[in-house]
Design an enzyme around this catalytic site. Structure first.
Site, short mmCIF file in Angstrom:
data_model
loop_
_atom_site.label_atom_id
_atom_site.label_comp_id
_atom_site.label_asym_id
_atom_site.label_seq_id
_atom_site.Cartn_x
_atom_site.Cartn_y
_atom_site.Cartn_z
N ARG A 101 38.33 49.17 46.42
CA ARG A 101 39.53 48.54 45.87
C ARG A 101 40.66 49.54 46.07
O ARG A 101 40.66 50.60 45.43
CB ARG A 101 39.35 48.18 44.39
CG ARG A 101 40.65 47.72 43.73
CD ARG A 101 40.44 47.09 42.36
NE ARG A 101 39.87 45.77 42.46
CZ ARG A 101 39.89 44.86 41.49
NH1 ARG A 101 40.47 45.13 40.33
NH2 ARG A 101 39.33 43.68 41.65
N HIS A 128 41.98 39.48 48.59
CA HIS A 128 40.88 39.59 47.61
C HIS A 128 39.81 38.58 48.04
O HIS A 128 39.58 37.57 47.39
CB HIS A 128 41.42 39.26 46.22
CG HIS A 128 40.56 39.74 45.09
ND1 HIS A 128 39.39 40.44 45.27
CD2 HIS A 128 40.70 39.61 43.73
CE1 HIS A 128 38.85 40.71 44.09
NE2 HIS A 128 39.63 40.22 43.14
N GLN A 131 36.95 37.33 45.65
CA GLN A 131 37.45 36.41 44.63
C GLN A 131 37.57 35.00 45.20
O GLN A 131 37.12 34.02 44.60
CB GLN A 131 38.83 36.89 44.16
CG GLN A 131 39.49 35.98 43.14
CD GLN A 131 38.85 36.07 41.78
OE1 GLN A 131 38.68 37.15 41.25
NE2 GLN A 131 38.47 34.94 41.22
N ASP A 221 47.84 32.92 38.78
CA ASP A 221 47.51 34.35 38.64
C ASP A 221 48.74 35.02 38.03
O ASP A 221 49.81 34.40 37.94
CB ASP A 221 47.18 34.92 40.04
CG ASP A 221 46.71 36.38 40.01
OD1 ASP A 221 46.39 36.90 38.92
OD2 ASP A 221 46.67 37.00 41.10
N CYS A 261 42.02 33.80 38.31
CA CYS A 261 41.09 34.87 38.69
C CYS A 261 40.84 35.84 37.54
O CYS A 261 39.83 36.53 37.53
CB CYS A 261 41.60 35.62 39.92
SG CYS A 261 43.27 36.25 39.72
N ARG A 289 31.42 35.26 39.97
CA ARG A 289 31.63 36.48 40.76
C ARG A 289 30.28 37.20 40.96
O ARG A 289 30.00 37.70 42.04
CB ARG A 289 32.62 37.43 40.06
CG ARG A 289 34.05 36.89 39.87
CD ARG A 289 34.78 36.69 41.18
NE ARG A 289 34.81 37.84 42.01
CZ ARG A 289 35.65 38.89 41.91
NH1 ARG A 289 36.56 38.88 40.97
NH2 ARG A 289 35.58 39.93 42.74
N1 CP Z 1 39.51 38.93 39.18
C1 CP Z 1 39.27 40.25 39.33
O1 CP Z 1 39.14 40.76 40.43
O2 CP Z 1 39.16 40.93 38.17
P1 CP Z 1 39.05 42.51 38.02
O3 CP Z 1 40.41 43.07 38.41
O4 CP Z 1 38.74 42.74 36.57
O5 CP Z 1 37.99 43.02 38.95
N1 NVA Z 2 46.90 39.54 41.81
C1 NVA Z 2 46.19 40.35 40.85
C2 NVA Z 2 44.76 40.00 40.88
C3 NVA Z 2 43.89 40.76 39.91
C4 NVA Z 2 42.44 40.39 40.03
C5 NVA Z 2 46.42 41.81 41.14
O1 NVA Z 2 46.36 42.21 42.31
O2 NVA Z 2 46.65 42.57 40.21
#
Ligand code: CP
Ligand code: NVA
Length: 321
Positions: A101, A128, A131, A221, A261, A289
């Site tokens: 990440r 992502h 997701q 989101d 999400c 997930r």
């Molecule tokens: N939706 C998602 O990716 O959540 P986290 O940021 O908690 O991993």
């Molecule tokens: N769009 C959000 C998604 C988190 C899972 C972010 O990148 O923070």
């Protein structure tokens, strides 16, 4: 070496294969069976941003499959103690799969360039993919089939929206996005998708009611993603008319689901009433997930070809749309 950096890397048939593997593993888990497809295999997670769902679902999923995982902290010094290529070549001597990440998408691309084990994108500023796979799997599970589904996105054209759009394009699921001016996908991006998926129904509008008309699910989101915290106040003002609330859900067909999400900022992009309503499937969506990460691992590590991954779940279960 296969990686999962964006859904552009995966064919429609492979997405359906991941869904079939997921279904098989989820059914077995419900019957109390945790199939040890990957005994002794090790997954490392290298996260530059916080995470609950992605991190824990991958770690729990790998445990279910008989392997183990390492959450790497700041002390490994990624990007600080040595060049990323040196870091990557060395860590691949120790582990079988890396989940990354990163703040910048280029970082996961650089890791993948030097990796000798599969690399999975666990979220970047641009995409992502895990997701989006879990989201379409969830929608398919709730609707029975994706054949008549339309997904409406109300909010920022962000990393999650982008991966969902590609997933929908690949599977032919109609997709509509409503975002205020300045927060839409770039025209070039929309044109590229229309060219890649010529028969796909794709609507980009600034009108949330237009987007949710005929939708099987309404998705939103956060208005400011991780890394955009300094824009929070401006975005709150710019997205004020884009909250998914009871009024907007009433413009969607009866029975339309609400998806997110997570994590959510209650009272901003979604009202409490919608998030907690019977239409909301955010908890099973998050729960999936786990199952989809297992499907992804079964596909990617099975496809990586050491033979250990080609167990019953990898061989079984034909793809189904
Ligand atoms: N939706 C998602 O990716 O959540 P986290 O940021 O908690 O991993
Ligand atoms: N769009 C959000 C998604 C988190 C899972 C972010 O990148 O923070």
């Amino acid at each position: 070496m296969r990686h999962l950096l964006t859904l552009n890397d995966v064919s429609p048939e492979e997405i359906l294969r991941i869904f079939a593997l997921t279904q098989d593993l989820k059914t077995k888990l419900a019957a109390g069976v945790r199939e040890p497809l990957f005994p002794g295999r090790v997954m490392a997670l290298l996260f530059e941003k916080p995470s609950l769902r992605t991190r824990v679902s991958f770690q729990a999923g790998m445990s279910h499959l008989g392997g183990s995982s390492l959450m790497l902290g700041d002390d490994v010094g990624f990007g600080k103690r040595e060049r990323p290529d040196d870091f990557t070549r060395v860590i691949c001597e120790f582990v079988d799969v890396l989940v990354v990440r990163s703040k910048r998408h280029q970082t996961v691309e650089e890791v993948a360039r030097h990796a000798t084990c599969p690399v999975i994108n666990g979220l970047t500023d641009r995409s992502h993919p895990c997701q989006a796979l879990a989201d379409l799997y969830t929608l398919k599970e709730h609707l029975g089939s994706l054949a008549a589904a339309k997904l409406a996105w109300v909010g920022d054209a962000n990393n999650v929206a982008s991966s969902l759009a590609v997933a929908c394009g690949k599977l032919g699921v109609p997709f509509a996005i409503a975002a205020p001016p300045g927060y839409q996908f770039a025209d070039q991006q929309l044109a590229a998708w229309r060219q890649a998926f010529p028969d796909w129904e794709l609507l980009a509008t600034s009108d949330p009611r237009e987007a949710v008309a005929g939708a099987a699910a309404v998705y939103t989101d956060v208005w400011a993603s991780m890394g955009q915290e300094q824009e929070q106040a401006q975005r709150k003002a710019d997205f004020a008319d884009y909250q998914v609330n009871e009024r907007l859900m009433a413009a969607a067909p009866e029975g339309a689901y609400f998806m997110h999400c997570l994590p959510a900022r209650r009272g901003q992009e979604v009202s409490d009433g919608v998030l907690d309503s019977a239409a909301s499937i955010v908890v099973p969506q998050a729960g999936n997930r786990l199952h989809v990460q297992k499907g992804i691992l079964a596909w990617l590590l099975g496809a990586a070809g050491s033979g250990e991954g080609s167990g019953a779940a990898v061989r079984g279960a034909p793809p189904q749309r």
